[in-house]
Design a protein around this motif. Structure first.
Motif, short mmCIF file in Angstrom:
data_model
loop_
_atom_site.label_atom_id
_atom_site.label_comp_id
_atom_site.label_asym_id
_atom_site.label_seq_id
_atom_site.Cartn_x
_atom_site.Cartn_y
_atom_site.Cartn_z
N GLY A 178 2.47 5.54 -2.85
CA GLY A 178 2.78 6.75 -2.69
C GLY A 178 1.50 7.79 -1.99
O GLY A 178 0.48 7.23 -1.73
N GLN A 179 2.00 8.95 -1.73
CA GLN A 179 0.78 9.80 -1.33
C GLN A 179 -0.40 10.14 -1.84
O GLN A 179 -1.37 10.61 -1.27
CB GLN A 179 1.83 11.15 -0.94
N GLY A 180 -0.27 10.00 -3.08
CA GLY A 180 -1.66 10.29 -3.87
C GLY A 180 -2.81 9.49 -3.29
O GLY A 180 -3.72 9.62 -3.24
N ALA A 181 -2.32 8.03 -3.17
CA ALA A 181 -3.15 6.99 -2.97
C ALA A 181 -3.79 7.31 -1.57
O ALA A 181 -4.80 7.02 -0.99
CB ALA A 181 -2.62 5.68 -3.16
N GLN A 182 -2.56 7.50 -0.66
CA GLN A 182 -2.95 7.90 0.71
C GLN A 182 -4.31 9.03 0.99
O GLN A 182 -4.83 8.77 1.68
CB GLN A 182 -1.49 7.97 1.67
N ARG A 183 -3.78 9.89 0.09
CA ARG A 183 -4.83 10.92 0.25
C ARG A 183 -6.02 10.69 -0.08
O ARG A 183 -7.03 10.89 0.33
CB ARG A 183 -4.20 12.36 -0.52
N GLU A 184 -6.20 10.00 -1.28
CA GLU A 184 -7.47 9.24 -1.60
C GLU A 184 -8.17 8.68 -0.79
O GLU A 184 -9.49 8.60 -0.21
CB GLU A 184 -7.36 8.62 -2.95
N LEU A 185 -7.40 7.63 -0.07
CA LEU A 185 -7.90 6.80 1.09
C LEU A 185 -8.40 7.70 2.42
O LEU A 185 -9.60 7.31 2.74
CB LEU A 185 -6.89 5.63 1.54
N ARG A 186 -7.64 8.66 2.77
CA ARG A 186 -8.03 9.59 3.91
C ARG A 186 -9.39 10.16 3.57
O ARG A 186 -10.01 10.30 4.43
CB ARG A 186 -6.76 10.49 4.13
N LEU A 187 -9.50 10.72 2.48
CA LEU A 187 -10.64 11.35 2.14
C LEU A 187 -12.08 10.36 2.06
O LEU A 187 -12.78 10.80 2.55
CB LEU A 187 -10.64 12.11 0.76
N ARG A 188 -11.90 9.24 1.55
CA ARG A 188 -12.93 8.37 1.53
C ARG A 188 -13.16 7.90 3.01
O ARG A 188 -14.49 7.84 3.50
CB ARG A 188 -12.33 7.06 0.85
N GLN A 219 13.33 1.39 -0.15
CA GLN A 219 12.09 0.50 -0.64
C GLN A 219 11.13 0.72 0.30
O GLN A 219 11.04 1.21 1.38
CB GLN A 219 12.62 -0.86 -0.51
N PRO A 220 9.80 0.52 -0.21
CA PRO A 220 8.73 0.93 0.54
C PRO A 220 8.48 0.02 1.83
O PRO A 220 9.18 -1.02 1.88
CB PRO A 220 7.46 0.52 -0.41
N GLY A 221 8.44 0.71 3.00
CA GLY A 221 8.37 -0.05 4.27
C GLY A 221 9.69 0.13 4.90
O GLY A 221 9.85 -0.35 6.10
N ASP A 222 10.73 0.51 4.28
CA ASP A 222 12.05 0.80 4.94
C ASP A 222 11.92 1.96 6.15
O ASP A 222 10.89 2.78 6.07
CB ASP A 222 12.86 1.45 4.04
N LEU A 223 12.39 1.79 7.36
CA LEU A 223 12.11 2.52 8.57
C LEU A 223 13.71 3.54 8.77
O LEU A 223 14.73 2.92 8.39
CB LEU A 223 12.26 1.65 9.63
N SER A 273 6.88 5.46 -1.57
CA SER A 273 7.26 4.89 -2.71
C SER A 273 8.98 5.27 -2.86
O SER A 273 9.22 6.24 -2.48
CB SER A 273 6.90 5.84 -3.66
N GLY A 274 9.75 4.24 -3.27
CA GLY A 274 11.13 4.44 -3.23
C GLY A 274 11.57 4.73 -4.44
O GLY A 274 10.98 5.65 -5.27
N ASN A 275 12.99 4.39 -4.68
CA ASN A 275 13.67 4.85 -5.75
C ASN A 275 14.41 3.71 -6.23
O ASN A 275 14.65 2.49 -5.59
CB ASN A 275 14.60 6.11 -5.65
N GLU A 276 14.76 3.68 -7.82
CA GLU A 276 15.46 2.56 -8.26
C GLU A 276 16.94 2.75 -7.86
O GLU A 276 17.46 3.83 -7.83
CB GLU A 276 15.47 2.74 -9.86
N TRP A 308 0.91 -1.24 -0.02
CA TRP A 308 0.19 0.01 -0.21
C TRP A 308 1.04 1.35 0.01
O TRP A 308 0.40 2.38 -0.95
CB TRP A 308 -0.94 -0.05 1.30
N LEU A 309 1.90 1.19 0.95
CA LEU A 309 2.51 2.45 0.92
C LEU A 309 3.34 2.81 -0.63
O LEU A 309 3.82 4.00 -0.64
CB LEU A 309 3.76 2.25 2.09
N SER A 310 3.83 1.89 -1.10
CA SER A 310 4.22 1.96 -2.46
C SER A 310 3.67 2.68 -3.38
O SER A 310 4.02 3.24 -4.38
CB SER A 310 4.82 0.29 -2.95
#
Length: 428
Positions: free
Chosen positions: A80-90, A352-356, A208-211, A76-78
């Motif tokens: 990115g913030q756009g999907a998180q924002r849509e989920l928050r609004l819903r 990577q997604p989920g790295d701390l 979302s991470g980077n290559e 889910w975190l991969s």
């Protein structure tokens, strides 16, 4: 950017959001929970409850189904913030509009009835050292005339930690053993740490991470942050003093790192961002790859931090926790979260997604906001006095440390991070 999910006038039909809570409808942090003998699954904190996301998946976007029914949040975190924002609004719509109450209320579970887990499968954990007052305080104990090394104000200092021993709040802190050497001893010895300490930090979760080979530009770095938690990077100071040269801490840190289980999103924190503190006269400005106008304006995290201690004797007497420190993250951090992410990837390292990522110990410039016992007790030379008459220079068996954090400002609803708790138990 307009976002109705942080509107202070927004209210929820969940009754426990009406008073002072860490989790009003303006927060909606994500976590992973399980019931007794149940499977791990994503949930959202709301008041005294958790909304079971898989149980309401039919009320969400069908395209989210696979990622929001996993036992970890990496996929889910991969997105990115756009999907998180849509989920928050819903979610804000579902939890505020009475039309959805019957369907959604049946899927609320009391937070006291579940077990929380580390929200992601952590591929890598990196700890930084961006708390300049902490770095100065510790440096003074070893180098009184030159506490900060020359590179500190040019480069965000970090080291790779141990991901396998990161645990969610509530895990016991088994006193670590290792080699230690007293200053007046000829030889080291092996045994349980005598100088066990906590470290007050923020955890940064990578979205979302980077290559590999593709650095994240500083102007885009904040978009790669999925959210924040509290983090306690427990430290065995006597083991560390003996082992850390020339490569840094090892066994003194890798025995346990505790995180609060809720990921507080950047959107929830937007009302509490502020300008980065101006650098003192004479300090170098960040090199261009670490300098961004937008980050200068909104890179500060106005997060209030608190640490409390309860001993066995205090617990037996029913006494309130003793406050060890209170401070604010924005006054403690010399480098911003975006600068940390940009620097981490600047050599091409792939996040990577989920790295701390840990910020490092966050101490303010006064005694009320010190983030470790090493600082509070001046390396053990000035033990603190507790209401029971006990003294502490470092942690004893039975001591429980609780980290808390919250944000509040005029024109915004107060939100919190929950707790990050750990109780020390004997190595035997």
């Amino acid at each position: 950017m307009s976002d109705g999910s942080i509107d202070q006038s927004l209210t929820s039909w969940v009754e426990s959001t009406g008073g002072e809570t860490d989790f009003p409808i303006q927060n909606l942090p994500l976590g992973i929970f399980s019931e007794s003998k149940g499977r791990r699954r994503p949930g959202v904190a709301i008041g005294d409850y958790i909304l079971d996301l898989p149980a309401v998946i039919d009320l969400l976007d069908e395209g989210w189904r696979e990622d929001l029914t996993q036992p970890v949040l990496n996929a889910w975190l991969s997105r990115g913030q756009g999907a998180q924002r849509e989920l928050r609004l819903r979610l804000a719509e579902l939890l505020s509009d009475a039309r959805y109450r019957d369907d959604v209320e049946a899927q609320l579970i009391g937070r006291s009835e579940v077990r929380m887990h580390v929200p992601c499968l952590i591929g890598d954990y990196t700890d930084f050292y961006v708390g300049i007052h902490h770095a100065t305080n510790v440096g003074k104990q070893f180098r009184p005339d030159n506490p900060l090394l020359p590179n500190y104000k040019y480069v965000p200092i970090g080291y790779h930690g141990r991901a396998s021993s990161v645990r969610a709040s509530g895990e016991d802190v088994i006193r670590p053993s290792g080699q230690r050497k007293a200053p007046d001893a000829d030889l080291p010895e092996y045994g349980p740490s005598r100088r066990l300490d906590y470290e007050l930090e923020l955890g940064i979760w990578v979205g979302s991470g980077n290559e590999l080979g593709q650095p994240i530009p500083i102007g885009e770095a904040s978009e790669h942050i999925a959210g924040y938690s509290l983090l306690n990077d427990w430290s065995a100071r006597d083991l560390q003093a003996w082992e850390y040269q020339p490569l840094g801490p090892f066994l003194s840190k890798s025995f346990l790192t505790s995180v609060s289980p809720w990921i507080v999103t950047p959107d929830a924190l937007r009302p509490f961002r502020n300008r980065l503190p101006s650098r003192p006269a004479g300090d170098p400005q960040p090199l261009p790859y670490l300098d961004d106008p937008a980050d200068r304006e909104t890179g500060g995290l106005c997060i209030q931090l608190e640490v409390t201690l309860v001993t066995d004797a205090m617990r037996a007497a029913g006494m309130q926790p003793h406050v060890l420190s209170r401070g604010s993250a924005d006054t403690a951090m010399y480098w911003s979260a975006a600068q940390i992410v940009a620097h981490h990837s600047s050599n091409g390292c792939n996040l990577q997604p989920g790295d701390l990522i840990g910020t490092g110990t966050l101490s303010t410039d006064n005694d009320e906001g010190l983030g470790s016992l090493l600082e509070i007790s001046r390396g053990g030379k000035q033990p603190i006095q507790l209401p029971t008459g006990e003294e502490r220079s470092f942690l004893e068996d039975g001591d429980e440390i609780v980290l808390r954090a919250w944000c509040e400002s005029e024109g915004a609803v107060r939100i919190g991070f929950g707790e990050c708790v750990g109780r020390v138990v004997s190595a035997a």
